[in-house]
Scaffold this motif. Sequence first.
Motif, short mmCIF file in Angstrom:
data_model
loop_
_atom_site.label_atom_id
_atom_site.label_comp_id
_atom_site.label_asym_id
_atom_site.label_seq_id
_atom_site.Cartn_x
_atom_site.Cartn_y
_atom_site.Cartn_z
N ASN A 1 -58.78 148.02 24.74
CA ASN A 1 -58.34 148.95 23.70
C ASN A 1 -58.21 148.22 22.36
OD1 ASN A 1 -58.16 151.13 25.47
ND2 ASN A 1 -56.02 150.66 26.00
N LEU A 2 -58.78 148.83 21.33
CA LEU A 2 -58.69 148.29 19.97
C LEU A 2 -58.01 149.33 19.10
CD1 LEU A 2 -62.32 146.83 19.60
CD2 LEU A 2 -60.26 145.69 20.46
N SER A 3 -56.99 148.89 18.32
CA SER A 3 -56.29 149.81 17.43
C SER A 3 -56.42 149.35 15.99
CB SER A 3 -54.81 149.91 17.80
OG SER A 3 -54.17 148.68 17.59
N CYS A 4 -56.42 150.33 15.12
CA CYS A 4 -56.62 150.03 13.71
C CYS A 4 -55.73 151.01 12.92
CB CYS A 4 -58.08 150.21 13.34
SG CYS A 4 -58.43 149.80 11.61
N TRP B 1 -65.85 153.04 13.12
CA TRP B 1 -66.00 151.81 13.91
C TRP B 1 -67.47 151.42 13.97
CZ3 TRP B 1 -61.99 149.02 16.08
CH2 TRP B 1 -60.73 149.62 16.06
N TRP C 1 -68.30 152.77 24.68
CA TRP C 1 -67.03 152.91 23.96
C TRP C 1 -66.64 154.38 23.89
CZ3 TRP C 1 -65.90 155.16 19.12
CH2 TRP C 1 -66.97 155.78 18.50
N CYS D 1 -63.53 147.71 12.14
CA CYS D 1 -62.82 148.95 11.80
C CYS D 1 -62.88 149.09 10.29
CB CYS D 1 -61.37 148.90 12.29
SG CYS D 1 -60.37 150.31 11.76
N PHE E 1 -62.72 142.53 14.95
CA PHE E 1 -62.26 142.14 16.29
C PHE E 1 -63.40 141.39 16.97
CE2 PHE E 1 -60.02 145.96 15.13
CZ PHE E 1 -58.71 145.74 15.53
N ILE F 1 -64.62 139.94 20.65
CA ILE F 1 -64.30 140.01 22.07
C ILE F 1 -65.28 139.12 22.82
CG2 ILE F 1 -63.97 141.55 24.05
CD1 ILE F 1 -63.74 143.85 22.01
#
Length: 632
Positions: free
Chosen positions: A454-457, A469, A486, A514, A527, A529
Amino acid sequence: MAFPKNLFVLVFLIIDSLSFNAWAKVDMTMADSVEVYLDDSADIPCQYVFSEQPRAVMIQWFVRNPGSSNRERIYYGDDTQQIVDNGTDFMGRITVSDIGDKMGVLLTIQDVQLSDEREFFCQVNGMAAGNGEGKTHLRVFDPPEAPIIEGVLAGISVTNELPSKIASCEARNGFPKPNITWYRDSNPLNPTHGKINVVTLVTWESSGFYSVQSDLQYKVSKEDKDALFSCEVSYYVPGAARTAESKGINITVHYPTAVVKLWMESPQALVKEGDTVELRCQGDGNPPPPYTFNREQEPETTLEARDGKLVLKEVTRGDSGVYQCRSLDLDTYEEVMGDMQLNVHYLDPAVVVPKDSEVMFKGESLTATCNALSSLETATVWFKDRQRVGTGHVLLLQDATYSTAGEYVCEVTVPSLPGLHTSGSVHIIVQGAPQMKDSDREVEMEQGLGKWVNLSCEAHAHPLPSISWSFSGSQVKLGRAEPRSWREVLTRANEHNIISLVSVKVTSDVTALCNATNEMGTETKSFSIRAIPMVTSTAPYLPAEGNGVIIVVIILCILLLAILGSVLYFLHKKGKIPCGRSGKQEITKENANKDEIVVEMKTDTKTEDTVLLKGVNGDKNGPSNQYMDLRK
């Protein structure tokens, strides 16, 4: 044999007249007076001394009322008989006895009455030895009742020209006549012309007692309003003089008003708009005169009041001013006035500049002011999110950031009058390009292959930005993301903030961007990964604490196999073990790469897994990188 009374007296007088010159001297001794309480017994002694020894002695007792010349015999006695005369007030109440070894007799009167207060004569006749007479005044006493004082109920005016009756005092049933004296604050009052008169009335009751009534006539003054007036009765008792004092009383004194005072009875503190105010008017006159209220600005307008109190409800600043109270004396028709200043304090609503809301650009400065008109000194405090951010009527906002935005409330109070307070507010909006936390550095993370991350912005800006994104890496092919690589989990926005949450499936190393964009600019957060290969095993799941034991066992097994292979190879070289095709097992390979070791393992299901262990200098050529932009 007893002689008749009249005959005996006649004979006695004849003998007395014939032998007067021949009588010798007789010394008589009697008290001037004998004092006794009413209803007690009285003893009157009569002593005598003859110059010659008498052959016989005759004793007679007589009484005479005061102021009268007539005597009445009450007793006769000689050596042979004692007679109490009949028909007198003393019949049955008197006795005569000898006085011990002395020459004399004692007259005793029982149950003494008021009428017994007379002169008692003792007459002694010794015939040829001589005769004599003595006198004693019997005094009877009975104390009067306690004095009773009564004040005049009506008020007495100081303007009366002559003394006025202010009180009456009475002492009843005393004997002899009691006397009454007047006092003011324990000081005796003596009759004074034009100032003090005392009128006394004495009554002789049918019972014989005296009752005395005394009226005090007094010219009062204002100072007598708090004075205590009392009367004292004085009377005599056997051997002494006594007094009894009445209670003290106040009299009601009427005097004109000389001074009028006007004051605020409620509230006790400063007055503010909306309060109920009570003004009290009081003069020093008695009785209190009627009072009238008015404002100095409107002398002809009478304000409604009751019992010297003026009530002003829900006052405003317009009720401020000088208030007057007037009294009119009904005797002298003189008017007296008192006044006071009433100040009604106020605090107007706060005025905030800029009004309502204001837009600022990031980095700008702004001066906000908050003012409230008041009759007293004020204090101003600024709050944002209930936290104090400034004091004073001026608030300076410098180098605005998005945290500067929000509602600012100014509260204005009056320290000297806590009940007065007001407030105002201004809403500050900060406008600029999107801003994201930690956008200046790349967020690095690791995740196993095939797992979702999970990626939050979160972006802050005004106007509200939009978020997109984009991803780069081996999982992006031909400009399109792999299917189901995704998905968007959440997007939430308010006035200034927007939050986006996506979930990415890790199939290889990937970089996610983002992008927050509005009309003022764009902000990007990165980000990174890294995909971690996952080892698939059919072994049952063991807790983390057992993973190290399994690795050790595997290493030991590999070492044992290596040792076993070396031993077999050594024996083969020595010819100890025959070599046949059917039984030969290849342990090593001459053409094998020196940096690679191939271990072949077989399971019960006949499947083969080959694990490639690379050396330090081994190379790995990954698939070519491809780039893909994914926007909402």
